[in-house]
Write an enzyme that holds these catalytic residues in place. Sequence first.
Site, mmCIF file in Angstrom:
data_model
loop_
_atom_site.group_PDB
_atom_site.id
_atom_site.type_symbol
_atom_site.label_atom_id
_atom_site.label_comp_id
_atom_site.label_asym_id
_atom_site.label_seq_id
_atom_site.Cartn_x
_atom_site.Cartn_y
_atom_site.Cartn_z
ATOM 1 N N GLY A 512 0.819 -1.200 0.024
ATOM 2 C CA GLY A 512 -0.082 -0.032 0.154
ATOM 3 C C GLY A 512 0.817 1.190 0.010
ATOM 4 O O GLY A 512 1.964 1.126 0.379
ATOM 5 N N GLY A 514 0.463 5.708 0.547
ATOM 6 C CA GLY A 514 -0.330 6.968 0.811
ATOM 7 C C GLY A 514 -0.151 7.087 2.272
ATOM 8 O O GLY A 514 0.525 6.395 2.988
ATOM 9 N N GLY A 517 3.123 7.574 3.784
ATOM 10 C CA GLY A 517 4.310 6.323 3.804
ATOM 11 C C GLY A 517 3.713 5.346 2.845
ATOM 12 O O GLY A 517 2.831 5.136 2.260
ATOM 13 N N LYS A 533 5.163 0.064 7.852
ATOM 14 C CA LYS A 533 4.939 1.286 7.277
ATOM 15 C C LYS A 533 6.015 2.330 7.210
ATOM 16 O O LYS A 533 6.623 2.727 8.396
ATOM 17 C CB LYS A 533 3.829 2.449 7.586
ATOM 18 C CG LYS A 533 3.699 3.428 7.004
ATOM 19 C CD LYS A 533 2.054 4.031 7.211
ATOM 20 C CE LYS A 533 1.714 5.093 6.489
ATOM 21 N NZ LYS A 533 0.208 5.462 6.559
ATOM 22 N N ASP A 626 -7.994 11.744 7.541
ATOM 23 C CA ASP A 626 -7.804 10.696 6.215
ATOM 24 C C ASP A 626 -8.741 9.627 6.327
ATOM 25 O O ASP A 626 -8.046 8.528 5.838
ATOM 26 C CB ASP A 626 -6.302 10.682 5.862
ATOM 27 C CG ASP A 626 -6.183 10.431 4.378
ATOM 28 O OD1 ASP A 626 -7.225 10.604 3.808
ATOM 29 O OD2 ASP A 626 -5.139 9.816 3.809
#
Length: 799
Positions: A512, A514, A517, A533, A626
């Site tokens: 992943g 965003g 990181g 992350k 977010d």
Amino acid sequence: MNIKFSILVLPLLVVSSYCSTIFSLSSEGSLSAPQDLISSRNGKFTAGFYSVGDNAYIFAIWFTKSLADGTNTIVWMANRNQPINGQKSHLSLFKSGNLVLIDANQINVWESGTQSSTSSVELRLLDNGNLVLVTYEGQRLWQSFDSPTDTLLPEQPLTKTSKLVSRRSLTNFSSGFYQLHFNEDNVLHLVFDGIEMTSVFWPSPWLIVWDAGRSTYNDSKTAVLDRFGNFTSSDRFGFQSADYGVELQRRFSLDVDGNLRLYSLDKLSNIWKVSWQLFPAACRIHGVCGLNSLCSYDPVSGRKCSCVPGYRMKNPKDWSYGCEPEFSISCNDTSSLDFIPLRHVEFYGYDIAYFRNKTLQECKDLCLKHCDCKGFEYKYVEGNGTYGCYPKTLLFNGYVQASWPDFVYLKVPKAQRARQEQYEGNLQCDDKKVMLDRAYRRKEHGGWMKPFIWLVVVAGVFEILCVLTYFIKTRKSSNETTQGYLHLSTRFKKFTYAELKKATSNFSEEIGRGGGGIVYKGKLSDDRVAAIKSLYGASYQGEAEFLAEVSTIGNVNHMNLIEIWGYCAEGKHRLLVYEYMECGSLSDNLNANNLDWEKRFEIALGTAKGLAYLHEECLEWVLHCDVKPQNILLDSNYKPKVADFGLSKIFNRGGLDHSNFSTIRGTRGYMAPEWVFKMPITSKVDVYSYGIVLLEMITGKSPEVCADGDSGDDDSMGLGLLVTWIREKMRENSERKSWIQQIVDPALNGKFDLEKMEILLELALQCSEEDRDARPTMCEVVDKMLHPENFELKLDMLM
Ligand SMILES: *[C@@H]1O[C@H](CO)[C@@H](O)[C@H](O)[C@H]1NC(C)=O
Ligand SMILES: *[C@@H]1O[C@H](CO)[C@@H](O)[C@H](O)[C@H]1NC(C)=O
Ligand SMILES: *[C@@H]1O[C@H](CO)[C@@H](O)[C@H](O)[C@H]1NC(C)=O
Ligand SMILES: *[C@@H]1O[C@H](CO)[C@@H](O)[C@H](O)[C@H]1NC(C)=O
Ligand SMILES: *[C@@H]1O[C@H](CO)[C@@H](O)[C@H](O)[C@H]1NC(C)=O
Ligand SMILES: *[C@@H]1O[C@H](CO)[C@@H](O)[C@H](O)[C@H]1NC(C)=O
């Protein structure tokens, strides 16, 4: 002999001594302190002598398996207020049927007070944690379930004759100040019974019992938690745990801080997680800081006490005693007195009277006239345009809340006033963040181990024998035990960069991107699969600052929030290690069309619960900023967990304005209008984003796609296009059913519960209102989803 049991109690055998564990105690038998134990057949519970201080023991029942931090959780205590000597004390079952705890000096410290006509009585610890005294015929003479201490286990009822009493402190197990019991009106209530005063604080004292949703009608006075996490009380109070429906190890406890919490044991990490709590706002619990003090919220410790200006702590070791004035007031000479205004402060109760429509000077004069008046609250009366005056005889239950607009004026000598102009509430939390390493250390049981170090050595030999004997037979259970130990050392650990590099095979598998990181999949040295992350550009942040923030995130434990296992801060590298979620993100699953209606509803609810918890259910301490489907992860059962929280600045709600955020946070399409219009940022920005996520789950349409059309237009940034589209559909079709059919994700094939769909739609539209005041709070959202019957459905009005 039950093999599994033996393996489970191994850790205990190490610190007591071997082969003193039995399953039952018969007439004329006795258990000697400190080593003799009774175990339940399934091995889950142990009854025995628990060390609470130097050579001081209580007879208690605890969960056999120790937690990740090496402590054991006590569920019942016989002699919490009168610990016994570690040597020569014993618990004896007399022929008469009486069970007596006898101290070394032959004093009876506790007894069951039972009698049996038949001679054979037996003490047994049942699989559900109930210690029972039964006759040969099976008659129960006594059971520990009838006299709970601070904890109820599943299926253990609270009755008209029992109550829960909190502990005195984290380290002191004796009876504390908070009690939960049924009152004369058949209503379950919480009382603070402190050193100088007593007050009922739940149900809210300003509510009539019926308004609090409670009933006085049923006099059976029973409350019980079932095995699946449903708590019900005969006064109509009830709740379901966040993980309702599965059978887990749970406990319902009245904690030291006066809050009621339901905990579930997380098997993997071996820690208790809160799956429900009564008071989201810790400062609303009465008596938390004693007299003349103020409680404020602290994201690390939960809450913080401070004395009002001009007062000092009465007992520097214990806030329960509150604060006392550093000055003396002469009531004869009012000209020598003045007032210090305290902003954002309220004290509950102890008003001399309420005076309507008073000027500030009138109110000051009133307080000066009353020798007893310690200060007053001066409050704007909405609708009247006047001010009310509440002079107070005691300053109790004080708390600081940034949203509170009114002042309390404190009566002090003029000299004192000169030293202190105004008190601004204590809303800074940056200066007292705790370093990470300390966040999880619990000191209270350190002393327990000490006297036993030598025993460990001796018992270790026995353990090796036991392991040799049982390991061959029961591989699986022994794995379980070692796992517990592994977590003990690995919980919330600091990783080295090299370790993480190895775990991720040199950062090879990206899963992943965003949220500041890149996330990699990795396998830790203990075989746990983790999401690691690597934060971009976090190196500007000093290690201490980084740790402070991570420790706050690490303190947030909730079923619907991703768990953080550790971090790495080395040179310019800043990494976070999270639990790995098998089923990926909500976004992936929506795209892959994996989610049927039921799953979607559960995900919506779980996400709301997670966010509500983050907002400290209305206290707004941690904003996510977010919220989007990419940040809602699903475990193997499709249970949602919100990820990536706490990375936006942890802040206090008074101090935040737009300028605190150097850059706009969030993702196109999910971002609330406040960001665009540069308005103050509150928890309502998360509510907005959540609303858009709901709409996406309902319609299957991504707002980002909707926003693409006008990508050049910075002013609108694609705000609310999905909302606009839905509202248009609503207007076009007069019949509700028909427009709902039109907007619902075709991938659902029309398979959904219309009633629940309407609730979700209504919530989604409310949450995504442009006016942030029109949006509900996250806890209102959760409430509505769980109890739609309490709310009127107003879908039509939203058109
Ligand atoms: C625990 O608290 C009680 C009540 O305040 C006190 O009497 C007792 O000494 C305390 N025990 C310890 C070990 O501090
Ligand atoms: C919880 O238990 C009560 C009483 O037994 C029952 O009425 C209610 O439906 C239960 N709730 C759930 C969600 O199972
Ligand atoms: C009173 O409460 C108990 C326990 O919740 C329940 O079993 C009983 O049916 C209730 N009685 C009435 C009259 O509602
Ligand atoms: C207050 O006045 C009363 C009588 O007027 C007097 O007896 C008392 O001593 C005075 N107290 C102080 C603290 O000055
Ligand atoms: C408040 O008091 C002032 C002066 O006593 C008076 O003129 C005014 O009408 C009062 N307002 C209300 C709403 O009672
Ligand atoms: C306004 O003041 C009047 C009397 O001064 C009182 O009766 C009334 O309840 C007040 N209204 C509100 C909204 O407080």
